[in-house]
Scaffold this active site. Structure first.
Site, PDB file in Angstrom:
ATOM      1  N   PRO A  48      87.238  82.177   0.696  1.00 39.24           N
ATOM      2  CA  PRO A  48      86.016  81.404   0.904  1.00 39.24           C
ATOM      3  C   PRO A  48      84.811  82.235   1.342  1.00 39.24           C
ATOM      4  CG  PRO A  48      87.576  81.012   2.669  1.00 39.24           C
ATOM      5  CD  PRO A  48      88.306  81.779   1.614  1.00 39.24           C
ATOM      6  N   ASN A  49      83.670  81.827   0.853  1.00 40.55           N
ATOM      7  CA  ASN A  49      82.355  82.393   1.194  1.00 40.55           C
ATOM      8  C   ASN A  49      82.108  83.791   0.626  1.00 40.55           C
ATOM      9  OD1 ASN A  49      81.470  80.130   2.805  1.00 40.55           O
ATOM     10  ND2 ASN A  49      83.008  80.783   4.303  1.00 40.55           N
ATOM     11  N   ARG A  57      74.931  86.455   2.481  1.00 45.17           N
ATOM     12  CA  ARG A  57      75.468  86.088   3.798  1.00 45.17           C
ATOM     13  C   ARG A  57      75.607  87.318   4.702  1.00 45.17           C
ATOM     14  NH1 ARG A  57      82.034  86.020   3.700  1.00 45.17           N
ATOM     15  NH2 ARG A  57      81.793  85.207   5.792  1.00 45.17           N
ATOM     16  N   TYR A  81      78.211  92.566   5.952  1.00 47.76           N
ATOM     17  CA  TYR A  81      78.826  92.757   4.632  1.00 47.76           C
ATOM     18  C   TYR A  81      77.967  93.548   3.643  1.00 47.76           C
ATOM     19  CZ  TYR A  81      81.801  89.092   6.552  1.00 47.76           C
ATOM     20  OH  TYR A  81      82.630  88.370   7.356  1.00 47.76           O
ATOM     21  N   ASN A 109      91.594  89.214  -0.542  1.00 50.11           N
ATOM     22  CA  ASN A 109      90.761  89.116   0.645  1.00 50.11           C
ATOM     23  C   ASN A 109      90.753  87.627   0.993  1.00 50.11           C
ATOM     24  OD1 ASN A 109      88.884  88.950   2.647  1.00 50.11           O
ATOM     25  ND2 ASN A 109      87.343  90.210   1.629  1.00 50.11           N
ATOM     26  N   ALA A 167      88.038  83.954   5.714  1.00 45.35           N
ATOM     27  CA  ALA A 167      88.297  83.230   6.967  1.00 45.35           C
ATOM     28  C   ALA A 167      89.726  82.692   7.056  1.00 45.35           C
ATOM     29  CB  ALA A 167      87.293  82.093   7.118  1.00 45.35           C
ATOM     30  N   GLU A 194      96.399  93.129   1.524  1.00 48.55           N
ATOM     31  CA  GLU A 194      95.292  92.375   2.122  1.00 48.55           C
ATOM     32  C   GLU A 194      94.111  93.315   2.346  1.00 48.55           C
ATOM     33  OE1 GLU A 194      96.399  90.786   5.953  1.00 48.55           O
ATOM     34  OE2 GLU A 194      94.311  90.430   6.500  1.00 48.55           O
ATOM     35  N   HIS A 199      89.829  93.702   3.596  1.00 51.04           N
ATOM     36  CA  HIS A 199      88.628  93.139   4.225  1.00 51.04           C
ATOM     37  C   HIS A 199      87.497  94.137   4.097  1.00 51.04           C
ATOM     38  CE1 HIS A 199      90.870  89.847   5.906  1.00 51.04           C
ATOM     39  NE2 HIS A 199      91.813  90.719   6.243  1.00 51.04           N
ATOM     40  N   ARG A 205      85.462  93.156  15.482  1.00 55.81           N
ATOM     41  CA  ARG A 205      84.616  91.960  15.538  1.00 55.81           C
ATOM     42  C   ARG A 205      85.136  90.962  16.580  1.00 55.81           C
ATOM     43  NH1 ARG A 205      83.510  89.951   9.621  1.00 55.81           N
ATOM     44  NH2 ARG A 205      81.977  88.724  10.798  1.00 55.81           N
TER      45      ARG A 205
END
Ligand code: DQA
Length: 156
Positions: free
Chosen positions: A20-21, A28, A33, A85, A88, A109, A111, A118
């Site tokens: 998502p996103n 964003r 990012y 990825n 969230a 996985e 990111h 973070r």
């Protein structure tokens, strides 16, 4: 008579899944990012896949169940591994974790950001313990590194 060597020319296929996103990349939270769009990241992934001589299929979804469906169908669609990825959902999704446990494919996985640098809620990944490995914090390079790692796993 010498035995004919089985040719291994069929290209292996990898599923690249964006959560998502990630379709909002470029707009964003640019400080985290960067300004690269998902389309550009996908182009870099495609370029790398050509170099590696593998086939890729790329999907993005904002919907948890849709990501679960893609994971469940990956094997049937001829994929030998998944680069994901989960965005969230990394930190919340028991459903994605269970889907990975239900299949027999290696999963890497990735990111863009270093999730351990973070907010505390991002330090926990429900996906990492059921994945082959995790790459976090290298921006778009995380995908390239992940693709290289997964390619050598599916080839061996
Ligand atoms: C992310 C990190 C997640 O915590 C976040 O929710 C994202 C992107 C990354 O690529 O850095 O959407 O997965």
């Amino acid at each position: 008579m010498p035995t004919k060597k089985k040719s291994n020319t069929k290209r292996k296929k990898i599923l690249v899944l964006h959560g998502p996103n990630l379709n909002m990349l470029g707009q964003r939270e640019k400080k985290i990012y960067g300004s690269i769009s998902l389309e550009k990241i996908n182009n870099e992934i495609k370029k790398e896949s050509k170099k590696l001589g593998i086939e890729i299929e790329i999907k993005q979804s904002n919907i948890e169940g849709e990501l679960v469906n893609y994971i469940q169908k990956a094997g049937k669609n001829g994929c030998k591994g998944i680069l994901i990825n989960p965005a969230a959902y990394t930190h919340t999704s028991v459903a994605i974790r269970d889907a990975i446990l239900a299949i027999k494919l290696p999963v890497v996985e990735v990111h863009l950001s270093n999730i351990y640098k973070r907010e505390e809620f991002r330090h926990k990944s429900l996906i990492a313990p059921v994945s082959t490995g995790q790459i976090s914090g290298f921006g778009k390079e995380s995908y390239i590194l992940g693709l290289n790692a997964l390619t050598s796993i599916v080839r061996n």
